[in-house]
Design an enzyme around this catalytic site. Structure first.
Site, PDB file in Angstrom:
ATOM      1  N   ILE A   1      -0.957  18.735   4.155  1.00 63.52           N
ATOM      2  CA  ILE A   1      -0.712  17.788   5.245  1.00 63.52           C
ATOM      3  C   ILE A   1      -0.668  18.509   6.587  1.00 63.52           C
ATOM      4  CG2 ILE A   1       0.919  16.119   6.191  1.00 63.52           C
ATOM      5  CD1 ILE A   1       1.775  15.507   3.302  1.00 63.52           C
TER       6      ILE A   1
ATOM      7  N   MET B   1       2.876  15.524  -6.237  1.00 56.06           N
ATOM      8  CA  MET B   1       3.017  14.264  -5.512  1.00 56.06           C
ATOM      9  C   MET B   1       1.663  13.852  -4.953  1.00 56.06           C
ATOM     10  SD  MET B   1       6.690  14.683  -3.604  1.00 56.06           S
ATOM     11  CE  MET B   1       8.229  14.514  -4.514  1.00 56.06           C
TER      12      MET B   1
ATOM     13  N   GLY C   1       0.788  -1.227   0.000  1.00 56.72           N
ATOM     14  CA  GLY C   1       0.000   0.000   0.000  1.00 56.72           C
ATOM     15  C   GLY C   1       0.815   1.268   0.000  1.00 56.72           C
ATOM     16  N   GLY C   2       2.086   1.179   0.374  1.00 56.28           N
ATOM     17  CA  GLY C   2       2.946   2.349   0.329  1.00 56.28           C
ATOM     18  C   GLY C   2       2.619   3.389   1.385  1.00 56.28           C
TER      19      GLY C   2
ATOM     20  N   HIS D   1     -32.239  18.130  -6.675  1.00 55.54           N
ATOM     21  CA  HIS D   1     -32.481  19.140  -5.642  1.00 55.54           C
ATOM     22  C   HIS D   1     -33.128  18.469  -4.425  1.00 55.54           C
ATOM     23  CE1 HIS D   1     -33.580  22.965  -3.824  1.00 55.54           C
ATOM     24  NE2 HIS D   1     -34.810  22.472  -3.633  1.00 55.54           N
TER      25      HIS D   1
ATOM     26  N   GLU E   1       4.307  29.406   8.608  1.00 49.96           N
ATOM     27  CA  GLU E   1       4.424  29.283   7.156  1.00 49.96           C
ATOM     28  C   GLU E   1       5.369  30.356   6.619  1.00 49.96           C
ATOM     29  OE1 GLU E   1       4.633  28.638   3.422  1.00 49.96           O
ATOM     30  OE2 GLU E   1       3.506  27.186   4.622  1.00 49.96           O
TER      31      GLU E   1
ATOM     32  N   GLY F   1       4.677  24.570   8.314  1.00 50.85           N
ATOM     33  CA  GLY F   1       4.176  24.344   6.965  1.00 50.85           C
ATOM     34  C   GLY F   1       2.666  24.383   6.909  1.00 50.85           C
TER      35      GLY F   1
END
Length: 465
Positions: free
Chosen positions: A188, A318, A43-44, A444, A207, A184
């Protein structure tokens, strides 16, 4: 006596979204496929320590926050709401485990050979897979590099996994930190900052730029900033971090031209870098670019014959879904002679609350390119479904070509826009105009009506506001 290497049609290095999707598609097309993965679970990064676990925590923390702050408005009265963090984290882990088992099942179904270990090129069409102190050699006509990316950092920032952490550790803090500094203000950082803010942390986001969500449409980002501040997130923009390090039972962050900050934990979320080290690329004559990426042509071929690369290790955003599309295009090109990815319609989503989603070009990009465009906006506060949900912050914004009316970009801030953006991407894939979208009948009352109304606004014909 040496054992002859095992032969395959295709070896995929990496079992993340790009790798496992590419392996499965290649097997469906009749290739004999192996997939190398050094982690015990398939799955990484996305599935194990990224997209999926973070979304599980976002979902759980949002429900916790709603139970505390919004249920009463719906006439739902509860006794004191308590957090059971171990159960919340356990649920997250169960979601991950279920999906990992699902990929294992798909590998078996499609007769894909799984190779456990670290892959290294030993020459053209040949790799060595090292595991538990031993190595085995394998050969293939084609080899696809899909090794993804890893957490990036900053000079002077010492990630120790305890006080100064990456997103990996922030998915499993054993207790809710009283104070948390996030370095940051990208997707994420804002997602995980939101999780721990909802659970009780005092969160400060630092940031370097003078805005949040770099790369997003500026108007949408500015509106999102206002809403995140209302939720209790604190921001210091235009702030350059000099260092971050553990200090006793907390961490200290030094900032240029400002007093140092201290917090129980620090989350470093300043981007990712390609996983291209240790692959033995010099053995096949492949050199990396200045950002550590693998140069490829339009068919994802490297300079080494039979070696291809996709996903985070090549140029481009990415994103897991970008890697998946590239993987399919690459292997279909190998077998059928055709494979293509339309990079103009790759959506992106920040799963904050409200969500932020976009596809296509921003206003700033159109202005820089000198493209004449028209703009239509519709606020969710005028959408019946959003009001009924009690979730009416944000807007839908559509940009179309001033001459042809072809949709050039769609940017959203609001409830479930991570799902709504799919309609915009589909419309753009088929070259739709804003009028095409405006004339499509939408049920709707639903949230997608906001997209229809924004398309009508491009034409100056908005109905509901």
């Amino acid at each position: 006596m040496s054992t002859a290497p095992t032969e395959f049609d295709l070896i995929v290095i990496g079992a993340g979204p790009g790798g496992y999707v590419g392996a499965i598609r290649a097997a469906q097309l009749g290739l004999k496929v192996a997939c190398v993965e050094r982690e015990p679970l398939l799955g990484g990064t996305c599935l194990r320590i990224g997209c999926i676990p973070s979304k599980a925590l976002l979902e759980s923390s949002e429900r916790f926050y709603e139970a505390q702050h919004t249920f009463a408005a719906h006439g739902i009265k509860l006794p004191e709401v308590q957090l059971d963090l171990p159960t919340m984290l356990g649920r997250k882990d169960n979601v991950v485990a279920t999906l990992c088992r699902g990929i294992e099942g798909l590998f078996k179904k499609n007769k894909i050979t799984r190779l456990t270990g670290h892959a290294r090129f030993t020459g053209p069409g040949s790799i060595s897979v090292e595991h538990a102190g031993s190595a085995a050699e394998y050969r293939a006509k084609f080899i696809l590099i899909a090794t993804g990316s890893r957490v990036g950092s900053l000079p002077g920032v010492a990630i120790d996994g305890q006080r100064v952490t990456s997103s990996t550790e922030a998915l499993a803090y054993p207790t809710v930190p009283k104070t948390l500094i996030v370095i940051g203000a990208g997707f994420i950082g804002l997602e995980l900052g939101s999780v721990w803010r909802r659970l009780g942390s005092q969160v400060t986001v630092l940031e370097y730029l003078d805005r949040i969500l770099p790369g997003a449409d500026a108007e949408i980002a500015a509106e999102a900033l206002k809403l995140f501040k209302k939720q209790g997130l604190e921001f210091q923009l235009g702030t350059r971090v000099l260092s971050a390090k553990a200090d006793g039972d907390g961490a200290v962050v030094e900032i240029a031209d400002k007093p140092a900050l201290r917090a129980e934990r620090v989350l470093v979320s300043v981007g990712r870098v390609p996983n291209t080290e240790g692959l033995g690329l010099d053995a096949i004559g492949v050199q990396l670019d200045h950002k550590g990426r693998i140069p490829v042509d339009k068919h994802y071929a490297t300079k080494a014959p039979g070696v291809f690369a996709i996903g985070d290790v090549i140029e481009g955003p990415m994103l897991a879904h970008k890697a998946e599309e590239e993987a399919v295009a690459c292997v279909e090109q190998l077998v059928t002679g055709y494979g293509h990815v339309n990079y103009d319609v790759i959506p992106s989503v920040a799963y904050t609350h409200p969500e932020v989603a976009s596809v296509g070009r921003t206003e700033e990009q159109l202005q820089t390119a000198g493209v004449a465009y028209r703009k239509g906006k519709f606020m969710f506060r005028a959408n019946g479904r959003a009001l009924a949900m009690g979730d009416a912050d944000g807007m839908v914004k559509i940009l179309s070509d001033a001459q042809t009316d072809r949709i050039l970009g769609v940017h959203m801030l609001g409830p479930r826009v991570g799902d709504l953006i799919a309609e915009a991407a589909t419309a753009m894939e088929f070259g739709a105009s804003s009028e095409d979208l405006a004339r499509t009948c939408h049920a709707h009352p639903t949230l997608p009506e906001a997209t229809k109304e924004a398309a009508l606004a491009v034409l100056g014909r908005v109905i509901s506001s």
